[in-house]
Design a protein around this motif. Structure first.
Motif, PDB file in Angstrom:
ATOM      1  N   THR B  47       6.184  71.236  91.293  1.00  0.00           N
ATOM      2  CA  THR B  47       6.536  70.168  92.227  1.00  0.00           C
ATOM      3  C   THR B  47       7.041  70.738  93.545  1.00  0.00           C
ATOM      4  N   ARG B  51       5.529  69.848  97.082  1.00  0.00           N
ATOM      5  CA  ARG B  51       6.394  69.269  98.128  1.00  0.00           C
ATOM      6  C   ARG B  51       6.335  70.094  99.405  1.00  0.00           C
ATOM      7  N   ALA B  54       3.109  69.154 101.027  1.00  0.00           N
ATOM      8  CA  ALA B  54       3.187  67.813 101.622  1.00  0.00           C
ATOM      9  C   ALA B  54       4.097  67.762 102.846  1.00  0.00           C
ATOM     10  N   LEU B  56       7.417  68.218 102.746  1.00  0.00           N
ATOM     11  CA  LEU B  56       8.734  67.687 102.410  1.00  0.00           C
ATOM     12  C   LEU B  56       9.771  68.783 102.261  1.00  0.00           C
ATOM     13  N   LEU B  57       9.328  69.983 102.027  1.00  0.00           N
ATOM     14  CA  LEU B  57      10.237  71.122 101.927  1.00  0.00           C
ATOM     15  C   LEU B  57       9.777  72.203 102.881  1.00  0.00           C
TER      16      LEU B  57
END
Lengths: 531, 252
Positions: B47, B51, B54, B56-57
Motif C-alpha cells: 500500500t 500511495r 498515487a 499521496l506519499l
C-alpha cells in the motif's frame, strides 16, 4: 424480573453509571475533535487543554479589554455604582448566560446523537440507569462549559477589585443546572414512549420550563443580593430595566414576563429550525422510543451536472452541500456564531454613548468577531473533508484546493462583516484599517495551519491518516488566541504591533509544525509497527 | 509505435522509511494495458508503494514515472491520467453516488456531456442506478466501495491503482467489480491492484509481483513464477507461501 441484570442492584447500578460516565466523556470529547482524530487519551486531553487555554486566555483578554475601556469613576468603590460600569457588567453577564444556555441546548442534542449508539440501545439496561448516566454526564459537562466562559469574567471582576456582583455567577450556574435537569427529565422520559412528533412537542414544552426556572432563579438571586445588604444591587437591576432592548434576557433572568416571552419565542424558533433541518440527529432517539426509526429520505435532485463543471465549482459546491447536510458541522457553525451575537451587543453598548467611545475597544471587538468567524470557516473546512485521498490524487494542486476553500470562506466573511466594517470606517478610518489587517493576519495564520494539516494528513502512514489531532488542537488554540492577541494590541493603540504578532504566529507554525509532525509520525509508527 | 513501448509505470530505487524501511529500493515495471497484481503479507509495503505512485506519499528516494511522466516533476499531469481507490472507500457520506461522480468528473475537468454519459453508464454497470439519489451514508461498505470505484473510472484513467478492491464485497458484488475491471483492461487501461485473495490474482492478473519487507522478491506471469519455483503444478498460494517463508528464514 431480570436477575442477570441486577444481581446486586445498588452496586451494579453504581458501577454501570460510573462506566457510562467515563464512556460519555470519552465520546463527547472525541466528538469535538476533527473528524476521525480519535487517537488516545493524551490526544483527547491535550486537545481539550489547548481549547480551554485558548478560550480562557481569550475570555480574560476580552473581558479585561471591555472593562478597561470604560471610565469606572467611583464604581469600584462599594456603594457607588457607575451606570456605564453596570451596563458593561450586565452585558458580560448576559454574554455568559447566553453562551451557557446555548451550550446546554447543543449538549442535549449532542448527547442524543453521539452517545446513544446501537450497543447502548440494545444493552439490557433499565431506564433508570440509562437516565442517570445521561443526567450526570450532562450536568458535569454544563458546569465545565459554564466555567470556560464564567471564570475569566469572575477573575477580571476580582482584578478590578471587590465587586459584589460576583454573587450572580453561582446563581447563573444554578439556573443552568436546574434547567438542564428538568429538560432532560422530561425529554428522556417522553422520548422513550412517543414518536418524533410527540418528541418535538416535548421540546416545545421543556423550553418554557427551562426559562421559568431561570426566571425563578433570577428572583432568588435578587433576594440573595438584597439580603446581603448591598444597596447597589437594586441600582444594577434598575439600570438593566432602563438600558435598551438588548438586555431582555437579563430581564428574563429577573422574572420579567415580557422578556421571558421574547426568550421563549427565540428558543421555540431555534428548536423548530433544529427539528426541521436536523432530523438525522434524532434518529437514535427514535430507537429508544421503541424501534420507531425515523430516516430522512435523501434528496438527490439538488444538483445538476452544471454545478460541477470545473474543479473550482466542484469544490465550492461540494463544500456547501456536505456542510449543509452534516448536522454536526451545522451545530459547530451555529454554536460558533452564537458568541458573535453578544459580542455585537457589547459593541452596541460601547457605541451607546458616542461621547465616550473607546475606538480601540470597538476595533478589538470587531477583530474578535471577525476572527471567530474566520476560525469557524477554517475549522469547518477541516472537519468537512472526508475524502483526503481523492482530493490529493486529483489533478488539482494543493494550493488551488486551499484557495477554493478560502475564497468561499472569505466571501462569506466579507458578506457578513462588510456592514459593520463600513460603519466603523465612517467613525474611524484607522480602526477600520486595523480591522482589515487583523483579518488578513487571522486568515494567514489559519491558512498556514490548514495547509500544514492537509499536507500532513496526506503524507502520513495509511493506517494513521485519520489520527492526527495535533492540527485540530493548533486550530482550536489559534482560533481562540489570534482574536484576543489582536484585540490586546489594538486596544493598546499600537497598530504596528500587528506586524510582530503576524510574524510570531507564522514563525510558530513554521518552527513547531515540522517538529510536531516528526513526533506524530514516529509515535504513530511505533504504535503501528509489529512488536 | 513509441506510445506502446512506454511502460504504464516505471519505479526505480523507490525508498520510504518510517523509522525503519517500509519500501526498500524497489524497482518495478508495469506494462501498458495489463492487469498487474501486487501481493505480499501484511506490512510488506504494497500500500505504501501504491500511495507513493498515487502521489499521496512523498518518497524518501527514487523515481516514479507514469506513462513516461515523472511524478516528482509534473505531479498534476501524472494525476490527470491516473486514479486511486483506497482499501477503505474515501467518499463523501453526505453526497449521493450521482453527486459524487459528477464532483469527481468536475475535479478531473471532464466535459459535461461526457461526464453525464459516463456517470449513467457506470452507475448502471455497477448496479448503482437504483440508489443513485440516496446519500452514501446509508450504504454498506461494499456499496461504498463500488461508488469509490465508479468515481475512479468516471474520468477514464489510463492507470488505475486499486488497494484491496474486493475486500468486503459479497460474491455478487465481487463478480460485478471483476467484470468491470476486466472490461477496462480489454479497453486498454492499465490496472495495478493489491489483494490478499490469491485466487483473484491467479485468475485475473497478467503479471504478478510478490513483495516482502519492502522489496520485490518475485515478478512475472504465473507460469514464470512456477518455473522460478520449479513446480509447474504449484498454485499461487503455494508459491506465495514458499517465497515468503524462505525470505523470512533468510532474514532471520
Amino acid at each position: 424480573m431480570n436477575a442477570r441484570l441486577s444481581p446486586n442492584p445498588p452496586t451494579a447500578s453504581l458501577q454501570l453509571i460510573q462506566l457510562f460516565l467515563v464512556n460519555e466523556w470519552v465520546l463527547f470529547w472525541r466528538a469535538f475533535q476533527p473528524k476521525g482524530s480519535t487517537a488516545n487519551w493524551r490526544g483527547i486531553l491535550s486537545n481539550r487543554l489547548f481549547w480551554m487555554a485558548g478560550v480562557f486566555l481569550a475570555g480574560h483578554i476580552f473581558a479585561y479589554e471591555t472593562l478597561k475601556g470604560i471610565d469606572f469613576g467611583d464604581a469600584l468603590k462599594p456603594g457607588l455604582p457607575d451606570s456605564q460600569f453596570l451596563i458593561i457588567l450586565a452585558s458580560l453577564t448576559f454574554y455568559s448566560i447566553f453562551v451557557v444556555s446555548t451550550n446546554i441546548l447543543a449538549i442535549t442534542n449532542n448527547l442524543f446523537q453521539v452517545n446513544n449508539n446501537d450497543l447502548v440501545l440494545t444493552a439490557p439496561l433499565n431506564f433508570g440507569i440509562y437516565f442517570a448516566k445521561q443526567m450526570i454526564s450532562g450536568i458535569f459537562m454544563n458546569f465545565v462549559f459554564s466555567c470556560y466562559f464564567l471564570l475569566p469574567l469572575v477573575d477580571v471582576l476580582m482584578l478590578f477589585g471587590g465587586i459584589g456582583y460576583i454573587q450572580m455567577i453561582p446563581a447563573a450556574l444554578a439556573v443552568c443546572a436546574c434547567a438542564y435537569l428538568l429538560a432532560m427529565t422530561l425529554t428522556l422520559a417522553l422520548y422513550r414512549r412517543f414518536n418524533m412528533r410527540a418528541a418535538a412537542r416535548v421540546v416545545r414544552i421543556s423550553v418554557p420550563i427551562i426559562l421559568l426556572l431561570g426566571s425563578l432563579a433570577g428572583q432568588t438571586s435578587r433576594f440573595y443580593i438584597t439580603s446581603l445588604g448591598r444597596a447597589h444591587g437594586y441600582d444594577l437591576f434598575a439600570h438593566l430595566h432602563r438600558n435598551g432592548w438588548y438586555f431582555f434576557p437579563v430581564h428574563a433572568f429577573q422574572g420579567s414576563l415580557g422578556a421571558l416571552a421574547a426568550m421563549l419565542m427565540l428558543a421555540v424558533v431555534a428548536f423548530a429550525l433544529a427539528l426541521r433541518f436536523q432530523p438525522d440527529r434524532y434518529r437514535q432517539v427514535m430507537l429508544i422510543a421503541g424501534g420507531q426509526t425515523f430516516t430522512r429520505k435523501s434528496v438527490g435532485q439538488s444538483l445538476s451536472l452544471q454545478d460541477f463543471q470545473s474543479p473550482r465549482r466542484s469544490v465550492w459546491r461540494k463544500e456547501f452541500l456536505t456542510a449543509r447536510r452534516n448536522p454536526f458541522l451545522m451545530q459547530q457553525f451555529f454554536s460558533t456564531l452564537i458568541p458573535v451575537v453578544p459580542a455585537f451587543m457589547s459593541l452596541g453598548v460601547t457605541l451607546h454613548s458616542l461621547a465616550h467611545v473607546n475606538w480601540p475597544g470597538v476595533a478589538a471587538l470587531l477583530g474578535y468577531i471577525s476572527c471567530l468567524i474566520t476560525g469557524l470557516f477554517i475549522k469547518m473546512a477541516l472537519l468537512n473533508e472526508g475524502a483526503v485521498d481523492l482530493l490529493a490524487s486529483s489533478p488539482v494542486s494543493e494550493g488551488l484546493l486551499i484557495r477554493y476553500k478560502l475564497q468561499q470562506a472569505g466571501l462569506l466573511v466579507a458578506c457578513i462583516f462588510s456592514g459593520p466594517w463600513l460603519a466603523l470606517a465612517w467613525f474611524s478610518k484607522s480602526a477600520a484599517l486595523a480591522l482589515v489587517v487583523a483579518d488578513i493576519v487571522a486568515f494567514a495564520a489559519l491558512s498556514v495551519i490548514y495547509i500544514a494539516y492537509r499536507g500532513n494528513t496526506v503524507d502520513m502512514p495509511r493506517l494513521k491518516q485519520k489520527r492526527l489531532p495535533i492540527f485540530g488542537m493548533l486550530a482550536n488554540f489559534a482560533i481562540c488566541l489570534v482574536a484576543p492577541g489582536l484585540a490586546f494590541l489594538l486596544a493598546l493603540g499600537s497598530w504596528w504591533a500587528l506586524l510582530p504578532l503576524a510574524l510570531l504566529l507564522i514563525t510558530l507554525d513554521l518552527v513547531l509544525e515540522p517538529e510536531l509532525r516528526k513526533r506524530a509520525v514516529s509515535k504513530v509508527f511505533r504504535l503501528a509497527s509489529p512488536a | 509505435m513509441p506510445q506502446l513501448e512506454t511502460n504504464a509505470l516505471d519505479v526505480a530505487n523507490l525508498c520510504k522509511a518510517y523509522g525503519h524501511p517500509v519500501v526498500d529500493h524497489l524497482n518495478l515495471e508495469v506494462r501498458a494495458g495489463e492487469l498487474f497484481a501486487l501481493l505480499g503479507s501484511n506490512g510488506a509495503g504494497k500500500t505504501t508503494t501504491l500511495r507513493m505512485v498515487a502521489g499521496l506519499l512523498q518518497p524518501d528516494a527514487g523515481q516514479i514515472q507514469i506513462f513516461g511522466i515523472d511524478c516528482s516533476k509534473d505531479p498534476i499531469a501524472a494525476r490527470k491520467i491516473s486514479a486511486w481507490v483506497p482499501d477503505e472507500p474515501a467518499i463523501y457520506d453526505k453526497l449521493t453516488p450521482q453527486e459524487y461522480l459528477t464532483f469527481v468528473a468536475g475535479l478531473w475537468s471532464v466535459p459535461q456531456d461526457l461526464a453525464k454519459a459516463r456517470t449513467e453508464e457506470l452507475l448502471s454497470k455497477l448496479e448503482l442506478s437504483d440508489i443513485a439519489h440516496r446519500r452514501c451514508e446509508e450504504f454498506s461498505r461494499g456499496m461504498k466501495q463500488k461508488v469509490a470505484l465508479a468515481g475512479a473510472l468516471v474520468h477514464d484513467p489510463k492507470l488505475l491503482l486499486l488497494d484491496e478492491p474486493l475486500t468486503g464485497l459479497d460474491a455478487a458484488m465481487a463478480r460485478i467489480v471483476k467484470d468491470v475491471l476486466d472490461a477496462r483492461v480489454r479497453a486498454g487501461a492499465t490496472i495495478i491492484l493489491t489483494t490478499h485473495i490469491l485466487e483473484v490474482a491467479e485468475r485475473m492478473a497478467d503479471r504478478i509481483a510478490i513483495m516482502h519487507q519492502g522489496r520485490i522478491v518475485a515478478n512475472g506471469t504465473l507460469g514464470e513464477l512456477r518455473a522460478q519455483a520449479g513446480n509447474r503444478d504449484a498454485t499461487l498460494e503455494d508459491l506465495f507461501l514458499r517465497l515468503v517463508s524462505t525470505k523470512q528464514a533468510l532474514s532471520a
